[in-house]
Design a protein around this motif. Structure first.
Motif, PDB file in Angstrom:
ATOM      1  N   ALA A  16       0.846  -1.199   0.000  1.00 39.96           N
ATOM      2  CA  ALA A  16       0.000   0.000   0.000  1.00 39.96           C
ATOM      3  C   ALA A  16       0.878   1.244   0.000  1.00 39.96           C
ATOM      4  CB  ALA A  16      -0.908  -0.002   1.217  1.00 39.96           C
ATOM      5  N   LEU A  17       0.698   2.100  -0.976  1.00 34.67           N
ATOM      6  CA  LEU A  17       1.455   3.356  -1.039  1.00 34.67           C
ATOM      7  C   LEU A  17       0.799   4.440  -0.196  1.00 34.67           C
ATOM      8  CD1 LEU A  17       2.389   3.423  -4.839  1.00 34.67           C
ATOM      9  CD2 LEU A  17       3.698   2.498  -2.912  1.00 34.67           C
ATOM     10  N   VAL A  18      -0.488   4.317  -0.010  1.00 31.71           N
ATOM     11  CA  VAL A  18      -1.267   5.157   0.906  1.00 31.71           C
ATOM     12  C   VAL A  18      -2.185   4.207   1.656  1.00 31.71           C
ATOM     13  CG1 VAL A  18      -1.193   7.201  -0.592  1.00 31.71           C
ATOM     14  CG2 VAL A  18      -3.053   5.551  -0.850  1.00 31.71           C
ATOM     15  N   PRO A  19      -2.765   4.607   2.772  1.00 32.31           N
ATOM     16  CA  PRO A  19      -3.674   3.696   3.470  1.00 32.31           C
ATOM     17  C   PRO A  19      -4.809   3.228   2.553  1.00 32.31           C
ATOM     18  CG  PRO A  19      -3.134   5.579   4.860  1.00 32.31           C
ATOM     19  CD  PRO A  19      -2.588   5.891   3.499  1.00 32.31           C
ATOM     20  N   ILE A  20      -5.066   1.939   2.576  1.00 28.29           N
ATOM     21  CA  ILE A  20      -6.173   1.348   1.816  1.00 28.29           C
ATOM     22  C   ILE A  20      -7.250   0.934   2.809  1.00 28.29           C
ATOM     23  CG2 ILE A  20      -6.878  -0.568   0.325  1.00 28.29           C
ATOM     24  CD1 ILE A  20      -4.073  -0.544  -0.884  1.00 28.29           C
ATOM     25  N   SER A  21      -8.459   1.422   2.622  1.00 25.83           N
ATOM     26  CA  SER A  21      -9.548   1.167   3.567  1.00 25.83           C
ATOM     27  C   SER A  21     -10.214  -0.175   3.308  1.00 25.83           C
ATOM     28  CB  SER A  21     -10.600   2.277   3.466  1.00 25.83           C
ATOM     29  OG  SER A  21     -10.028   3.535   3.741  1.00 25.83           O
ATOM     30  N   GLN A  22     -10.708  -0.780   4.382  1.00 20.55           N
ATOM     31  CA  GLN A  22     -11.464  -2.022   4.243  1.00 20.55           C
ATOM     32  C   GLN A  22     -12.606  -1.822   3.251  1.00 20.55           C
ATOM     33  OE1 GLN A  22     -13.039  -3.481   7.933  1.00 20.55           O
ATOM     34  NE2 GLN A  22     -13.883  -5.344   7.038  1.00 20.55           N
ATOM     35  N   GLY A  23     -12.743  -2.774   2.326  1.00 18.87           N
ATOM     36  CA  GLY A  23     -13.785  -2.693   1.313  1.00 18.87           C
ATOM     37  C   GLY A  23     -13.345  -2.013   0.030  1.00 18.87           C
ATOM     38  N   GLU A  24     -12.184  -1.327   0.070  1.00 17.81           N
ATOM     39  CA  GLU A  24     -11.667  -0.656  -1.123  1.00 17.81           C
ATOM     40  C   GLU A  24     -11.173  -1.693  -2.127  1.00 17.81           C
ATOM     41  OE1 GLU A  24      -8.319   2.775  -2.195  1.00 17.81           O
ATOM     42  OE2 GLU A  24      -9.022   2.512  -0.127  1.00 17.81           O
TER      43      GLU A  24
END
Length: 497
Positions: A16-24
């Protein structure tokens, strides 16, 4: 900006280069086709997400290599970290030399503005160094430097003391290491003049140390035994005035970068270390070597798990055998102290997304670029062969950076995902793995490699970094120098009497 990166076609994880949210959802290539993967949990920046199901015991692949085995069934889209992966590494291993072809490139020479020394060496600084033989005179050395800086003139840049806690009550390798490292620093060409400050009763006294120093220029190197003079500070300052007069006779002049020696080291890492800063330093290393220059890679414990990549790039079988010994000697050092060889990375590394030592090592060795290994150095040994060299030293930042300086590095490139203000005996350039760190700690960070995941290309940043190193070699101060920081640390392994 893409929110994730798959580093190698063989990988079964993305970073992940930036935070990835659950469900993304992300669209990624896997097994020759495009597929959509949905994040099963929040994935912090720098951390790993599975892009396929991985069975318990199955291999987790990053950089195209195994970084560990799953400790439980991992579902596609799940966060992979220390809770569900463990090292797959053993202890002492048998290795086979399987050389890989390495293209040796040659590119046009470039010059920097450096100092040509009478003994044929070149320096990138013209400083006066005070080297204590023993920790007992550390404060005296510091006081001398403070007073003597009032007399700096001409091309002389600074008077610097290098305190350390050793030089007495040592045995065996520890005593040899202290003497060797001190002698290496006394002979370092970044110092236009050196005062060796002794106490008089220590094990590593001046008379003993002279045999380690070897031949020296009596105009450049002076000695003072504190127990043999009435006021050592007054006398030392007078000696340093003479050293300043001598060193002020040197002026910067054009010198080929083929004479430049650059050390490479990384500190607290994050999930971008092996994607941005470390590969960038690897590209720099290849470019400098293509111009006839020299780079040195160290921190042996952070080669564990990636050592075969270096072994198979050795120029011949003799160097391969030396690299095997380099690795196994350090493993035996761990074992002799009843320590785990494959200890997990530090808390800062884990927070940044590094899960196993293989994960750390495969990122760390990116700094070696793609060049052949042309030299393998023992701790305290100085570099003799141009090209890529491996140096025996631990991962500790101060100890390893000092070892690089002692080996002959004019400059140290230090990559970091966490940030650090420390220095070493030579200019120590901090290269951030991410832009957040570079912006937050601009007083620490000299160069931002984080832009590599924000649209800038590796070719662009390699040129910028190379040009910046040439500027530093020509006199531009790095942040730690501007702050007045100068550190050194010697590797201690044994008994203190």
């Amino acid at each position: 900006m893409q929110n994730f990166l798959k580093i190698n076609d063989k990988d079964n994880v993305v970073v992940a280069l930036v935070p990835i949210s659950q469900g993304e959802e992300i669209l990624v290539e896997w097994d020759g086709r495009k597929k959509t993967v949905t994040a099963g949990q929040d994935i912090p920046a720098g951390h790993k997400m599975a892009i396929c199901d991985i069975k318990k015991g199955g291999e987790v692949i990053k950089y195209g290599y195994r970084i560990g085995n799953a400790t439980e069934d991992i579902k596609e889209g799940e966060w992979i970290h220390t809770h569900n992966i463990k090292t797959a590494l053993g202890e002492l291993l048998d290795y086979t030399y399987e050389p890989v072809p390495v293209e040796e490139k040659r590119t046009e020479d470039v010059t920097f503005q450096g100092f040509q020394r009478p003994d044929g060496k070149v320096g990138v600084r013209n400083e006066i160094w005070i080297i204590p033989t023993v920790g007992c005179v550390n404060n005296v050395a510091t006081a001398i430097a403070r007073e003597a800086n009032a007399f700096v003139k001409g091309s002389v840049e600074e008077v610097i003391a290098f305190p350390h806690p050793y030089g007495c009550s040592q045995m065996g390798d520890d005593q040899e290491h202290t003497r060797t490292i001190l002698a290496d620093l006394i002979n370092h060409p970044n110092a236009g003049g050196v005062l060796v400050l002794g106490l008089g009763c220590e094990n590593s006294n001046i008379d003993v140390l002279k045999s380690y120093i070897g031949e020296y220029d009596e105009n450049r190197v002076k000695f003072l035994v504190a127990q043999e003079c009435e006021d050592e500070i007054v006398q030392a300052v007078e000696i340093i005035k003479g050293l300043i007069d001598y060193a002020a006779g040197f002026e910067r002049e054009p010198i080929s970068v083929s004479r430049l020696v650059v050390g490479m080291k990384c500190g607290g890492s994050d999930g971008l270390s092996g994607i941005t800063a470390n590969p960038l330093v690897g590209q720099f290393s290849d470019l400098l070597i293509s111009k006839g220059g020299t780079t040195i890679l160290t921190e042996v414990p952070e080669m564990f798990g990636a050592e075969t990549i270096l072994m198979n790039r050795c120029a011949d079988e003799a160097l391969f055998e030396k690299t095997v010994a380099l690795i196994n000697d350090f493993k035996n050092y761990f074992k002799s102290h009843n320590q785990t060889i494959y200890e997990n990375p530090s808390p800062g590394n884990k927070k940044g997304g590094i899960s196993t030592l293989e994960d750390k090592s495969l990122g760390c060795t990116q700094k070696s670029g793609s060049a052949q290994v042309k030299g393998v150095l023992a701790y305290g040994e100085t570099v003799k062969t141009p090209g890529l060299n491996l140096l025996s030293a631990p991962g500790n930042d101060l100890v390893a950076a000092t070892a690089l300086a002692a080996a002959g590095a004019h400059i140290v490139l230090f990559t970091t995902g966490r940030g650090t203000p420390f220095a070493s005996p030579v200019p120590t350039m901090k290269i951030s793995t991410n832009s957040g760190l570079a912006g937050r700690k601009s007083n620490w960070i000299d160069f931002n490699a984080g832009v590599l995941v924000e649209g800038s290309t590796m070719a662009e940043e390699t040129k910028k970094l190379f040009d910046y190193v040439v500027e530093v070699a020509s006199g531009k101060q790095v942040c730690s120098e501007a702050a007045g920081f100068h550190d050194m640390a010697i590797f201690k392994q044994g008994v203190t009497l």
